[in-house]
Design a protein around this motif. Structure first.
Motif, PDB file in Angstrom:
ATOM      1  N   ARG A  19       0.664  -1.222   0.314  1.00 35.35           N
ATOM      2  CA  ARG A  19       0.063   0.332   0.577  1.00 35.35           C
ATOM      3  C   ARG A  19       0.895   1.268   0.087  1.00 35.35           C
ATOM      4  O   ARG A  19       0.472   2.151  -0.745  1.00 35.35           O
ATOM      5  CB  ARG A  19      -0.717  -0.250   1.272  1.00 35.35           C
ATOM      6  N   LYS A  30     -18.118  -9.198   7.653  1.00 30.05           N
ATOM      7  CA  LYS A  30     -16.777  -7.906   7.938  1.00 30.05           C
ATOM      8  C   LYS A  30     -17.554  -7.187   9.185  1.00 30.05           C
ATOM      9  O   LYS A  30     -18.806  -7.250   9.533  1.00 30.05           O
ATOM     10  CB  LYS A  30     -16.596  -6.713   7.204  1.00 30.05           C
ATOM     11  N   ILE A  42     -13.574  -5.900   3.421  1.00 32.39           N
ATOM     12  CA  ILE A  42     -14.392  -6.500   2.041  1.00 32.39           C
ATOM     13  C   ILE A  42     -13.077  -6.485   1.372  1.00 32.39           C
ATOM     14  O   ILE A  42     -12.841  -7.790   0.814  1.00 32.39           O
ATOM     15  CB  ILE A  42     -15.308  -5.294   1.921  1.00 32.39           C
ATOM     16  N   GLU A  43     -11.798  -5.997   1.755  1.00 28.82           N
ATOM     17  CA  GLU A  43     -10.725  -6.337   0.706  1.00 28.82           C
ATOM     18  C   GLU A  43      -9.907  -8.114   1.336  1.00 28.82           C
ATOM     19  O   GLU A  43      -9.936  -7.806   2.422  1.00 28.82           O
ATOM     20  CB  GLU A  43      -9.720  -5.495   0.210  1.00 28.82           C
TER      21      GLU A  43
HETATM   22  P1  XMP Z   1     -12.311  -3.074   4.783  1.00 30.90           P
HETATM   23  O1  XMP Z   1     -11.424  -4.059   3.177  1.00 30.90           O
HETATM   24  O2  XMP Z   1     -11.137  -2.205   5.499  1.00 30.90           O
HETATM   25  O3  XMP Z   1     -12.643  -1.695   3.411  1.00 30.90           O
HETATM   26  O4  XMP Z   1     -13.224  -3.575   4.179  1.00 30.90           O
HETATM   27  C1  XMP Z   1     -13.850  -1.382   3.366  1.00 30.90           C
HETATM   28  C2  XMP Z   1     -13.834  -0.166   2.434  1.00 30.90           C
HETATM   29  O5  XMP Z   1     -13.082   0.541   1.601  1.00 30.90           O
HETATM   30  C3  XMP Z   1     -12.276  -0.052   0.434  1.00 30.90           C
HETATM   31  N1  XMP Z   1     -10.614   0.033   0.384  1.00 30.90           N
HETATM   32  C4  XMP Z   1      -9.763   1.163   0.313  1.00 30.90           C
HETATM   33  N2  XMP Z   1     -10.237   2.136  -0.403  1.00 30.90           N
HETATM   34  N3  XMP Z   1      -7.833   3.114  -0.173  1.00 30.90           N
HETATM   35  C5  XMP Z   1      -8.865   2.820  -0.589  1.00 30.90           C
HETATM   36  O6  XMP Z   1      -9.125   3.872  -1.466  1.00 30.90           O
HETATM   37  C6  XMP Z   1      -7.204   1.578   0.125  1.00 30.90           C
HETATM   38  O7  XMP Z   1      -6.132   1.310  -0.038  1.00 30.90           O
HETATM   39  C7  XMP Z   1      -8.028   0.647   0.598  1.00 30.90           C
HETATM   40  N4  XMP Z   1      -8.602  -0.262   1.468  1.00 30.90           N
HETATM   41  C8  XMP Z   1      -9.923  -0.645   1.514  1.00 30.90           C
HETATM   42  C9  XMP Z   1     -12.252  -1.345   0.001  1.00 30.90           C
HETATM   43  O8  XMP Z   1     -12.563  -1.762  -1.513  1.00 30.90           O
HETATM   44  C10 XMP Z   1     -13.689  -0.866   0.737  1.00 30.90           C
HETATM   45  O9  XMP Z   1     -14.447  -0.578  -0.413  1.00 30.90           O
END
Ligand code: XMP
Length: 516
Positions: free
Chosen positions: A299, A508, A513-514
């Protein structure tokens, strides 16, 4: 031109999970509003010049949190007030009423019976379904208020002041489960506060265009275009306002979805004639990511390189005086509520952070007042393709976090194809708009399969689809087995390098999510 902010409601937030929803509903009926913490400066409340004030719900109990009250000035401004849930309880309490604390929550549907028709309940049925979510309730109104609606569990389900335009409802009119919630908010905004419906996509655009012109004059503006909703709408809006004075920098990281880079160029450069500088940076990204497995390191590498490349390109635009950003209202509310005060938010990834000091660019943020659903409506009104505007969220680091472990070009190519098939079938079956986010994930493990008479030993792809309101919690989407089967068959048959498809059934929490 009419001032679309002329009639405005102030929402004082007591911490309810529904506060932003109240604001969105008020905006939907055409009235501008803003959210501030309940303890915001009194001088600010006065200067805001609201046509009416809404007190939100909140997690507190008036009997325990004596300081969590509506500021007294709210009742000295001579404007209508609507208290919702906690907002009603504190208003009743502050006017000498009594609130009974309870450990047991009432959550879900209730039927209310309107006992007195006040302007709040004009032109709605006398009996209606409403959505309750509360523990405490008002049990005594004191002298100044009277009951105007009751439910079985809450005999004082709504109240009105006997002489002033102050109202309270124990239920949540902002939640769509409350059958006539929209009408209640309309009655409050239009009949009680005297607002006009001036807030709509066309008037928002007109207002933004004027403001952008006034702000930048004849200066040039640079924008980081990612293809995501926010930066796309900013691009379209700025182009409408200042045309040639805008240059967009589009960094193609090589970690985008199938044909995404070309689509961005087609939409903006070819169809709309926006100046777009496309930087094909796939090789630079892949080179930096070589041998890197750790998700957080990946990242950081992607984010930093993105900023470096954006800086390199925008530094070439010697006349640029302004940097445009897609900051939206929820980001502004977050920063306003933070202990550091009203800090200027710069979103961490696609909206560029570390610009070189000597560039000294001013910021243009034409979406600062808008919720995401308003940004989308404005995008459609500006003529952007529906699918671009209503696309699922895509993370800043792109496929970089959907290829587990080390990122390689052939993995990205395989994933792009699998993801594209998945999206095609979701679209065809109508499930794309039924789920909140869906995507494929590349797993760098090999699994045995057979195809025809041949043994295969190839990679695995996982399909993810979730339903969520706020992306903080999510449930895995229950896609029909037939659909999942069809997608799986197509991927294994059509994408070389995949021998197996799995479906992710993790919510979740506990999952994110990712996958990285
Ligand atoms: P997670 O994986 O944290 O994702 O449950 C929640 C929402 O955030 C998005 N996501 C990101 N968006 N940079 C972004 O702009 C990132 O590094 C990032 N990581 C997760 C993910 O697609 C979901 O909609």
């Amino acid at each position: 031109m009419q001032d679309i902010h002329k009639h405005r409601l102030l929402i004082l937030d007591f911490g309810s999970q529904y506060t932003q929803l109240i604001a969105r509903r008020v905006r939907e009926i055409g009235v501008y509003c803003e959210i501030y913490p309940y303890d915001v400066d009194v001088s600010f409340i006065k200067d805001f010049a609201a046509s009416g004030i809404i007190l939100s719900g909140g997690p507190e109990s008036v009997n325990e949190s004596v300081h969590v009250r509506a500021p007294e000035c709210v009742f000295e401004l001579n404007v209508p007030v609507l208290g919702i849930c906690y907002g009603m309880q504190t208003m009743a309490h502050q006017f000498g009423g009594e609130v009974a604390s309870s450990d047991k929550r009432e959550f879900g549907y209730a039927k209310i019976e309107i006992s007195k028709v006040t302007p709040l309940y004009e032109s709605v049925p006398q009996t209606q379904d409403v959505w309750m979510s509360h523990g405490d309730k008002v049990v005594d109104l004191g002298y100044e208020f009277e009951v105007i609606a009751s439910s079985e569990n809450a005999p004082i389900a709504a109240m009105a002041h006997k002489t002033k335009p102050y109202y309270g409802v124990q239920y949540h009119p902002e939640v769509t489960h409350s059958a006539y919630g929209k009408e209640l908010l309309e009655n409050f905004a239009f009949k009680i506060c005297g607002c006009e419906a001036l807030w709509n996509p066309a008037s928002i655009i007109e207002d933004a265009v004027q403001k952008i012109k006034a702000q930048v004059g004849s200066d040039e503006v640079v924008l980081g275009l990612s293809g995501g909703v926010d930066s796309s709408v900013v691009a379209a809006l700025l182009h409408k306002a200042i045309g040639e004075q805008l240059t967009c920098v589009f960094v193609d990281t090589g970690l985008l979805r199938l044909h995404e880079g070309d689509q961005v160029m087609q939409t903006f450069a070819e169809n709309m004639h926006v100046n777009v500088v496309r930087v094909n940076a796939e090789e630079r990204f892949l080179a930096k990511l070589e041998g890197v497995n750790d998700p957080e390191k990946k990242r950081k590498i992607i984010g930093n390189l993105f900023v470096d490349i954006f800086d390199e390109e925008s530094a070439k635009l010697k006349n640029a005086k302004w940097l445009a950003q897609g900051t939206i209202y929820p980001d502004v509310i977050e920063s306003a509520g933070s202990s550091s005060g009203k800090a200027h938010v710069i979103k961490s990834h696609h909206n560029v952070g570390g610009l070189p000091e000597d560039m000294k660019l001013g910021l243009v943020e034409p979406l600062r007042e808008l919720f995401k659903d308003e940004v989308r409506k404005v995008g459609v009104e500006l003529g952007l393709p529906y699918r671009m505007v209503y696309r699922h969220p895509f993370p800043g680091p792109g496929l970089g976090v959907r290829i587990l472990g080390e990122v390689k070009k052939d993995y990205a190519d395989i994933l792009r194809q699998a993801d594209s098939i998945y999206m095609q079938e979701l679209e065809k079956s109508g499930y794309y708009d039924k789920v909140s986010q869906a995507f494929a994930v590349f797993l760098p493990v090999k699994s045995v399969g057979v195809m025809g008479d041949q043994r295969k030993y190839d990679y695995v792809v996982a399909l993810r689809a979730v339903e969520t309101i706020d992306f903080m919690t999510a449930r895995w989407a229950h896609l029909p087995y037939e659909l999942v089967g069809l997608i799986s068959n197509r991927i294994v048959n059509e994408v070389k390098g995949i021998s197996r498809v799995v479906y992710d059934v993790t919510g979740k929490p506990p999952g994110t999510i990712e996958w990285e």
